[in-house]
Structures are given as structure tokens and as C-alpha cells.
Design a protein around this motif. Structure first.
Motif, mmCIF file in Angstrom:
data_model
loop_
_atom_site.group_PDB
_atom_site.id
_atom_site.type_symbol
_atom_site.label_atom_id
_atom_site.label_comp_id
_atom_site.label_asym_id
_atom_site.label_seq_id
_atom_site.Cartn_x
_atom_site.Cartn_y
_atom_site.Cartn_z
ATOM 1 N N ILE A 75 82.372 -81.390 55.851
ATOM 2 C CA ILE A 75 81.147 -80.609 55.622
ATOM 3 C C ILE A 75 81.436 -79.593 54.526
ATOM 4 O O ILE A 75 82.234 -78.662 54.713
ATOM 5 C CB ILE A 75 80.689 -79.909 56.912
ATOM 6 C CG1 ILE A 75 80.437 -80.937 58.015
ATOM 7 C CG2 ILE A 75 79.424 -79.087 56.644
ATOM 8 C CD1 ILE A 75 80.038 -80.335 59.349
ATOM 9 N N ARG A 76 80.788 -79.772 53.398
ATOM 10 C CA ARG A 76 81.114 -78.970 52.220
ATOM 11 C C ARG A 76 80.870 -77.483 52.440
ATOM 12 O O ARG A 76 81.747 -76.657 52.157
ATOM 13 C CB ARG A 76 80.293 -79.457 51.028
ATOM 14 C CG ARG A 76 80.592 -78.697 49.741
ATOM 15 C CD ARG A 76 79.820 -79.274 48.580
ATOM 16 N NE ARG A 76 80.084 -78.526 47.352
ATOM 17 C CZ ARG A 76 79.541 -78.803 46.179
ATOM 18 N NH1 ARG A 76 78.684 -79.814 46.076
ATOM 19 N NH2 ARG A 76 79.842 -78.078 45.109
ATOM 20 N N GLU A 77 79.703 -77.119 52.919
ATOM 21 C CA GLU A 77 79.400 -75.704 53.113
ATOM 22 C C GLU A 77 78.210 -75.531 54.042
ATOM 23 O O GLU A 77 77.263 -76.312 53.999
ATOM 24 C CB GLU A 77 79.111 -75.016 51.774
ATOM 25 C CG GLU A 77 78.897 -73.521 51.878
ATOM 26 C CD GLU A 77 78.714 -72.866 50.509
ATOM 27 O OE1 GLU A 77 79.683 -72.922 49.715
ATOM 28 O OE2 GLU A 77 77.624 -72.327 50.237
ATOM 29 N N ARG A 78 78.270 -74.509 54.878
ATOM 30 C CA ARG A 78 77.142 -74.141 55.727
ATOM 31 C C ARG A 78 77.286 -72.676 56.119
ATOM 32 O O ARG A 78 78.384 -72.104 56.059
ATOM 33 C CB ARG A 78 77.079 -75.022 56.972
ATOM 34 C CG ARG A 78 78.363 -75.056 57.791
ATOM 35 C CD ARG A 78 78.242 -75.956 58.997
ATOM 36 N NE ARG A 78 79.539 -76.391 59.477
ATOM 37 C CZ ARG A 78 79.733 -77.034 60.617
ATOM 38 N NH1 ARG A 78 78.713 -77.310 61.412
ATOM 39 N NH2 ARG A 78 80.951 -77.418 60.988
ATOM 40 N N ARG A 79 76.181 -72.092 56.526
ATOM 41 C CA ARG A 79 76.173 -70.689 56.917
ATOM 42 C C ARG A 79 75.838 -70.587 58.409
ATOM 43 O O ARG A 79 74.874 -71.200 58.882
ATOM 44 C CB ARG A 79 75.146 -69.899 56.100
ATOM 45 C CG ARG A 79 75.177 -68.388 56.377
ATOM 46 C CD ARG A 79 74.107 -67.681 55.557
ATOM 47 N NE ARG A 79 74.347 -67.803 54.129
ATOM 48 C CZ ARG A 79 75.092 -66.961 53.424
ATOM 49 N NH1 ARG A 79 75.676 -65.924 54.024
ATOM 50 N NH2 ARG A 79 75.247 -67.142 52.124
ATOM 51 N N LEU A 80 76.632 -69.801 59.133
ATOM 52 C CA LEU A 80 76.405 -69.573 60.561
ATOM 53 C C LEU A 80 75.744 -68.205 60.738
ATOM 54 O O LEU A 80 76.319 -67.179 60.359
ATOM 55 C CB LEU A 80 77.736 -69.623 61.328
ATOM 56 C CG LEU A 80 78.613 -70.868 61.090
ATOM 57 C CD1 LEU A 80 79.890 -70.773 61.913
ATOM 58 C CD2 LEU A 80 77.841 -72.138 61.423
#
Length: 249
Positions: A75-80
Motif C-alpha cells: 500500500i503506497r500511502e494512506r492517512r489514518l
């Protein structure tokens, strides 16, 4: 509203922590203090929460814990969004060489520190030595129990209240995040943190240091830090020897 409910609301409002009612009821029933102000009781409860294992002291829901696949490198990038409370299980100073960290620990063991280009004796015999040990500094105030200034950047292993672990990197300087000030089991509150390739990217905007520590984890970690650094150095030297041997064939 009961005393327990008031404490839960106040801690959640001030620190973003959702205390487990079962844990809090156990804390209140085991407290030897009676008829103390609610504000004082709340401060004591917060202190105990920050000194606890979050897996035991916090309630959790889908937004207050890390995703089960948070460490997935695909998963390249995500915001929590969070808020997600986590505790520190390990911290490394990746801004300094392994040998320099070992040497810094050994200077503290000898009672020395560095001031400019000078090596300064910082611990004396008798009462001065005891005072220096208790304060974590020597006469000049330049040494600390971790054996390094801990200027960073740092790599951390974090754990949420569900027990999920993840590696995090300090991308921008976070106040208080140093080896000499931070304890294992210290708590962070994460909001809007970015996860890139399975690694949390920390900066002051997304990571709030709450303090605290877990005594049962902190002392063994500190006592074993020099041995772990030497083990890493040996592993790196062995790998380099193997690589040189392969290239020479």
C-alpha cells in the motif's frame, strides 16, 4: 454522572484517551484514598493510564486502532484519521552511527561526558556519584542515562491498544522525542498520520507525545541497549565479510 464516568469524560476530552470502564473501576476499587477532590482523582487515574499497558487500560473501536494491515508494504500511502493512542516498544537513533552510540554509553559507564573536544569526568565518588546517578546527569549536566544526546532522527516501534505493532520514522523534529528523555512504554496520540509502504511518518502535526512509561519494559530495554547495538555491529561486519568474500571469487 458517576465518578468513573466523569473521569472517563475528562481524560478523553483532555488527552483523547478512551479509558476502559473495567480498568477504571478496578483502579477506583483498589484506591486507598477516600474523599479526595475529583480533579486530583482524575490526575491520578491519568498518571496510572500513562504508566499502564494500553492493551489493558483502554477501550477500542475501529477508529482508535491501527488497521490490521498497517505494515503492508504494497500500500503506497494512506492517512489514518484517528485519534489512535499508541505506546513505544523500541526507539533507535538513526542519526548517529552504532559505534558512536556504544562509545557514548561507555563514557557514561566510566562517568565521563564530552564538552567540546574535551572528555570531562562527571561522576565523583560518594554522595556526588549517587546524586549524579539519580539525576541522570553529571557535574556538567552533559550526560544522561541513555549515553547519547538522542538528537535523532529516530525509528520507533509502536503498538496500539489492540496489540498491532508498526514501525514509525520521525520525519520532523518532535519535542521530547529523545533517547535521554523518553521511556519505553511512553505514549503518543496519532491524528491524521500518513502510512507509506507500511511505515508511519511522524511529525509534530500528527503525533502528540503524552509521556508515561511501562516500568517492566523500560529498565530491561535500557539495560540491554549496549548489547543490542554490539549485536547489530557484529551482524553488519559479518554481512560485509560475506559480501567481500563473494566479490573476491
Amino acid at each position: 454522572m458517576s465518578a468513573a464516568d466523569q473521569i472517563i469524560v475528562q481524560i478523553q476530552t483532555s488527552k483523547g484517551l478512551c479509558v476502559s470502564p473495567a480498568w477504571l473501576n478496578n483502579f477506583l476499587s483498589s484506591s486507598t484514598q477516600r474523599n479526595i477532590p475529583a480533579s486530583a482523582l482524575t490526575k491520578t487515574a491519568l498518571f496510572r493510564v500513562l504508566a499502564s499497558d494500553f492493551r489493558e487500560s483502554l477501550s477500542r473501536n475501529s477508529t482508535s486502532v491501527l488497521p490490521n494491515d498497517v505494515y503492508d508494504p504494497n500500500i503506497r500511502e494512506r492517512r489514518l484519521q484517528g485519534p489512535i493512542p499508541v505506546q513505544i516498544l523500541d526507539i533507535e537513533d538513526i542519526g548517529a552511527s552504532l559505534w558512536s552510540q556504544v562509545e557514548a554509553i561507555e563514557r557514561v559507564e566510566r562517568g565521563e561526558s564530552i564538552r567540546g573536544r574535551e572528555i570531562v569526568r562527571t561522576i565523583n565518588v560518594g554522595e556526588d556519584a549517587e546524586a549524579a546517578e539519580n539525576n541522570g546527569t553529571g557535574a556538567t549536566g552533559n550526560t544522561n542515562s541513555s549515553g547519547t544526546s538522542g538528537s535523532g532522527a529516530h525509528r520507533l516501534t509502536l503498538q496500539d491498544s489492540a496489540g498491532t505493532k508498526v514501525v514509525a520514522i520521525e520525519m520532523q523534529r518532535i519535542e521530547g522525542l529523545t533517547l535521554d528523555k523518553l521511556s519505553i512504554g511512553a505514549k503518543f496520540l496519532l491524528r491524521g498520520v500518513i502510512v507509506a509502504r507500511g511505515m508511519l511518518l511522524l511529525d509534530p502535526g500528527c503525533a502528540t507525545l503524552l509521556g508515561g512509561k511501562i516500568e517492566a519494559l523500560d529498565k530491561p530495554w535500557k539495560d540491554g541497549r549496549k548489547a543490542r547495538l554490539l549485536e547489530k555491529i557484529s551482524a553488519m561486519e559479518a554481512e560485509e565479510t560475506t559480501s567481500n568474500s563473494v566479490r573476491s571469487r
